[in-house]
Write a protein that holds these residues in place. Structure first.
Motif, PDB file in Angstrom:
ATOM      1  N   ASP A   1      -0.908  29.740  60.736  1.00  0.00           N
ATOM      2  CA  ASP A   1      -1.145  29.228  59.383  1.00  0.00           C
ATOM      3  C   ASP A   1      -1.440  30.409  58.454  1.00  0.00           C
ATOM      4  N   PRO A   2      -0.586  30.647  57.440  1.00  0.00           N
ATOM      5  CA  PRO A   2      -0.789  31.839  56.597  1.00  0.00           C
ATOM      6  C   PRO A   2      -2.029  31.763  55.706  1.00  0.00           C
ATOM      7  N   ASP A   3      -2.626  30.590  55.573  1.00  0.00           N
ATOM      8  CA  ASP A   3      -3.832  30.479  54.745  1.00  0.00           C
ATOM      9  C   ASP A   3      -5.125  30.519  55.560  1.00  0.00           C
ATOM     10  N   ILE A   4      -4.981  30.737  56.856  1.00  0.00           N
ATOM     11  CA  ILE A   4      -6.169  30.884  57.715  1.00  0.00           C
ATOM     12  C   ILE A   4      -6.145  32.286  58.330  1.00  0.00           C
ATOM     13  N   TYR A   5      -7.305  32.915  58.359  1.00  0.00           N
ATOM     14  CA  TYR A   5      -7.465  34.260  58.928  1.00  0.00           C
ATOM     15  C   TYR A   5      -8.496  34.151  60.047  1.00  0.00           C
ATOM     16  N   VAL A   6      -8.294  34.891  61.111  1.00  0.00           N
ATOM     17  CA  VAL A   6      -9.259  34.848  62.219  1.00  0.00           C
ATOM     18  C   VAL A   6      -9.718  36.274  62.513  1.00  0.00           C
ATOM     19  N   LEU A   7     -11.024  36.457  62.527  1.00  0.00           N
ATOM     20  CA  LEU A   7     -11.602  37.788  62.700  1.00  0.00           C
ATOM     21  C   LEU A   7     -12.395  37.880  63.995  1.00  0.00           C
ATOM     22  N   GLY A   8     -12.586  39.114  64.420  1.00  0.00           N
ATOM     23  CA  GLY A   8     -13.567  39.407  65.459  1.00  0.00           C
ATOM     24  C   GLY A   8     -13.182  38.881  66.824  1.00  0.00           C
ATOM     25  N   ASP A   9     -14.202  38.495  67.573  1.00  0.00           N
ATOM     26  CA  ASP A   9     -14.016  38.134  68.982  1.00  0.00           C
ATOM     27  C   ASP A   9     -12.995  37.023  69.175  1.00  0.00           C
ATOM     28  N   ALA A  10     -12.939  36.068  68.243  1.00  0.00           N
ATOM     29  CA  ALA A  10     -12.065  34.897  68.406  1.00  0.00           C
ATOM     30  C   ALA A  10     -10.582  35.258  68.312  1.00  0.00           C
ATOM     31  N   SER A  11     -10.285  36.385  67.691  1.00  0.00           N
ATOM     32  CA  SER A  11      -8.875  36.717  67.436  1.00  0.00           C
ATOM     33  C   SER A  11      -8.218  37.373  68.647  1.00  0.00           C
ATOM     34  N   GLN A  12      -6.918  37.179  68.714  1.00  0.00           N
ATOM     35  CA  GLN A  12      -6.106  37.924  69.684  1.00  0.00           C
ATOM     36  C   GLN A  12      -5.246  38.846  68.846  1.00  0.00           C
ATOM     37  N   GLN A  13      -5.642  40.117  68.813  1.00  0.00           N
ATOM     38  CA  GLN A  13      -5.043  41.025  67.839  1.00  0.00           C
ATOM     39  C   GLN A  13      -4.335  42.235  68.439  1.00  0.00           C
ATOM     40  N   GLY A  14      -4.566  42.509  69.724  1.00  0.00           N
ATOM     41  CA  GLY A  14      -3.934  43.698  70.289  1.00  0.00           C
ATOM     42  C   GLY A  14      -4.947  44.550  71.013  1.00  0.00           C
ATOM     43  N   ASP A  15      -5.050  45.825  70.580  1.00  0.00           N
ATOM     44  CA  ASP A  15      -5.759  46.816  71.399  1.00  0.00           C
ATOM     45  C   ASP A  15      -7.257  46.944  71.142  1.00  0.00           C
TER      46      ASP A  15
END
Ligand SMILES: Cc1cc2nc3c(=O)[nH]c(=O)nc-3n(C[C@H](O)[C@H](O)[C@H](O)COP(=O)(O)OP(=O)(O)OC[C@H]3O[C@@H](n4cnc5c(N)ncnc54)[C@H](O)[C@@H]3O)c2cc1C
Length: 420
Positions: A309-323
Motif C-alpha cells: 500500500d503506497p500510503d502506508i509506511y512501516v518502520l523499524g523492527d516490523a519492517s522487512q527491509q533488507g540488510d
C-alpha cells in the motif's frame, strides 16, 4: 463487534473495518497518523511535525504514557542504569511540536476509508499512515511457553515491568543457583541483545552470587559479535556461562514454567530464573492492516513505504527491509528517511536520497564496551549494506572504555531525537 483494549490484546488477526466510530473531520491540512511511539514512530512524528512547520497535522497513537527504551535495559539489569534513566514521556512532542498524542491502541486499519480505529472508540483519518509497532512473539515458538507464562519466565524483550521482574528474579536467586536463557532464532530485535544481557547478568552474579551459573540454549550456530562476547565471558566471568548452540542441541528446547525446568536436547535442568525470548514477528497491527507477508512487512527501501500500500509506511523492527539489523538506531535512521519522503509527498518539499546507518553497542563488563555498525543505501530490491566496522578482540582497555562512553553519548542523542 465491540473492540476494547482487552479484546484487542486477546484477538489476533482481526481487520477492524467499519467500527462504529465518530470520524474526525478533515481540517484541510494533510494528515499523517503514526502508530507506535517508539524508536521509529516517535522519531518520524517529531521530524514531520518539526520540518513541516505546521503544514501537516500529525497524530501519534501510542498506548503507554511512559516509553521504556529496550536499549540500555540490559544496563539496568546490570546495575549501570536506573529504571528512571530509560523512561521517557511524550509531553514535549505534544507541547513543543504540536503533535496530537493519543494514548490508545490502534486496533484496525481501514485502507479503503483511510482510517485507523482506536480501542477506546473512534477512528482517525489519514492521508499517510506510518506503522512502527515493534514486535510481537510467534505463538508456540518455545514448547511449553506462551504469554500467560511471562510472569514465571519473563521475556523482558519489551522494556518496563518485564525488565523489572527479571531484575527482581535475578536478585532473588539462591546462592549457586541457575539462570537460563532461551535465545531466539533469526531475525529478531537487537541481534546482540541476548548476549549483552548474559554479560550483564553475569556481572551482577559475579558480585552477588559468584557460584551461580548461566545456561544459554540457542537455536543458532553463531550470533552477533560472538567472538567479542566469548572473549569477554572468558576474561570476566570464567566458567560461569555455558552457551549451548545449535550444534549441541540448543534449538531443541522445551520449558515447564510451573516446575521451573528447562529441557535442552532431552536433558532436563532445574533452574531458578528462565528468560524465554521467543521467535518474533511484526507488531500485530501491521498484520491487521494487511501489510505483512509471513512474519514481517515488506517495504520499499527508498522511502519505507509498504509494498502492499503506497500510503502506508512501516518502520523499524516490523519492517522487512533488507540488510539492516532490527535496532533502535536502525528504526531512527529509517524514520528520518520516511519523514522526508512523506513530507515531500504531501507538501512538495525536497526529498533527499535515502541513506541509512546503524551502530549497536554492547557492554560486556564495567567500561568494556564493543560495537558493530554499518552504513546502507536504498536499492530497488532492499536496503543494502555499503560499509561496516566491528570492534576487535584483544583491544586495549582504553579503547573499550571510549567505546562505552560513545554509547552513553549515543543514548542521550537518540532519545532527544525521538522525544525532543
Ligand atoms: C534487551 C534489548 C536491548 C536493546 N539494545 C539496543 C541498543 O543498544 N541499540 C539499539 O539501537 N537497539 C537496541 N534494541 C532494539 C530496539 O529497542 C528496537 O529495535 C527498537 O525499539 C525498534 O523500534 P520500533 O519503533 O520498531 O519499536 P518500539 O521501539 O518497540 O516501539 C513500538 C511502539 O509501538 C507501540 N505499539 C505497538 N502496537 C501498537 C498499537 N496497536 N497501537 C498503538 N501503539 C502500538 C508500542 O507500545 C511501542 O511503544 C534493544 C532491544 C532489546 C530488547
Amino acid at each position: 463487534m465491540t473492540f476494547n483494549r482487552r479484546t484487542f490484546l486477546g484477538t489476533a488477526g482481526v481487520l477492524a473495518t467499519g467500527l462504529a466510530a465518530p470520524m474526525v473531520l478533515a481540517q484541510g491540512k494533510p494528515r499523517v497518523v503514526v502508530v507506535g511511539g517508539g524508536a521509529g514512530g516517535a522519531t518520524a512524528a517529531r521530524y514531520i511535525a518539526k520540518d513541516s512547520k505546521g503544514e501537516i497535522d500529525v497524530t501519534l497513537i501510542e498506548p503507554s504514557r511512559t516509553y521504556y527504551t529496550c536499549f540500555f535495559s540490559n544496563l539496568y539489569l546490570g546495575g549501570f542504569q536506573e529504571l528512571s534513566d530509560i523512561a521517557h514521556s511524550y509531553g514535549t512532542l505534544a507541547a513543543d511540536y504540536g503533535i496530537n498524542v493519543v494514548h490508545d491502541w490502534a486496533v484496525g486499519v481501514d485502507r479503503g476509508a483511510k482510517t485507523v480505529s482506536l480501542a477506546g472508540g473512534g477512528s482517525v483519518p489519514y492521508d499517510k499512515l506510518i506503522l512502527s509497532p515493534g514486535i510481537d512473539f510467534v505463538d508456540g515458538a518455545v514448547d511449553g511457553w506462551d504469554i500467560s507464562a511471562q510472569n514465571k519466565m519473563p521475556h523482558a524483550y519489551k522494556a518496563g515491568s518485564q525488565t523489572e521482574l527479571l531484575k527482581a528474579q535475578i536478585s532473588a536467586m539462591p546462592e549457586g543457583g541457575t539462570f537460563a536463557m532461551v535465545a531466539p532464532p533469526n531475525p529478531f530485535r537487537c541481534p546482540p541483545g541476548p548476549y549483552e544481557r548474559v554479560s550483564m547478568v553475569a556481572h551482577v552474579l559475579k558480585v552477588n552470587n559468584p557460584t551461580a551459573k548461566i545456561i544459554v540454549a540457542d537455536p543458532k550456530p553463531k550470533f552477533s559479535k560472538m567472538s567479542l562476547f566469548q572473549e569477554g565471558w572468558a576474561n570476566h566471568y570464567e566458567g560461569m556461562v555455558d552457551w549451548i548452540g545449535e550444534d549441541f542441541g540448543g534449538g531443541n528446547v522445551s520449558v515447564n514454567p510451573d516446575a521451573m525446568t528447562v529441557t535442552i536436547d532431552g536433558e532436563e535442568t532445574q533452574v531458578d530464573v528462565c528468560n524465554v525470548i521467543p521467535a518474533m514477528k511484526a507488531g500485530r497491527i501491521a498484520e491487521m492492516a494487511g501489510v505483512t507477508e509471513g512474519n514481517w512487512a515488506p517495504v520499499n527501501a527508498a522511502d519505507m513505504s509498504s509494498k502492499a500500500d503506497p500510503d502506508i509506511y512501516v518502520l523499524g523492527d516490523a519492517s522487512q527491509q533488507g540488510d539492516m539489523p532490527k535496532s533502535g538506531f536502525s528504526a531512527n535512521s529509517q524514520a528520518k528517511v520516511c519523514a522526508n519522503a512523506v513530507r515531500g509527498a504531501l507538501t512538495g518539499s525536497k526529498v533527499f536520497p535515502a541513506k541509512f546507518s546503524n551502530t549497536c553497542w554492547s557492554l560486556i563488563d564495567t567500561d568494556d564496551g564493543v560495537k558493530v555498525g554499518a552504513t546502507y543505501e536504498a536499492t530497488p530490491e532492499k536496503i543494502a549494506k555499503v560499509d561496516g566496522f566491528i570492534s576487535q578482540t584483544g583491544e586495549s582497555a582504553d579503547l573499550r572504555k571510549a567505546t562505552y562512553e560513545e554509547s552513553l553519548g549515543w543514548y542521550a542523542g537518540i532519545t532527544s531525537d525521538m522525544f525532543g
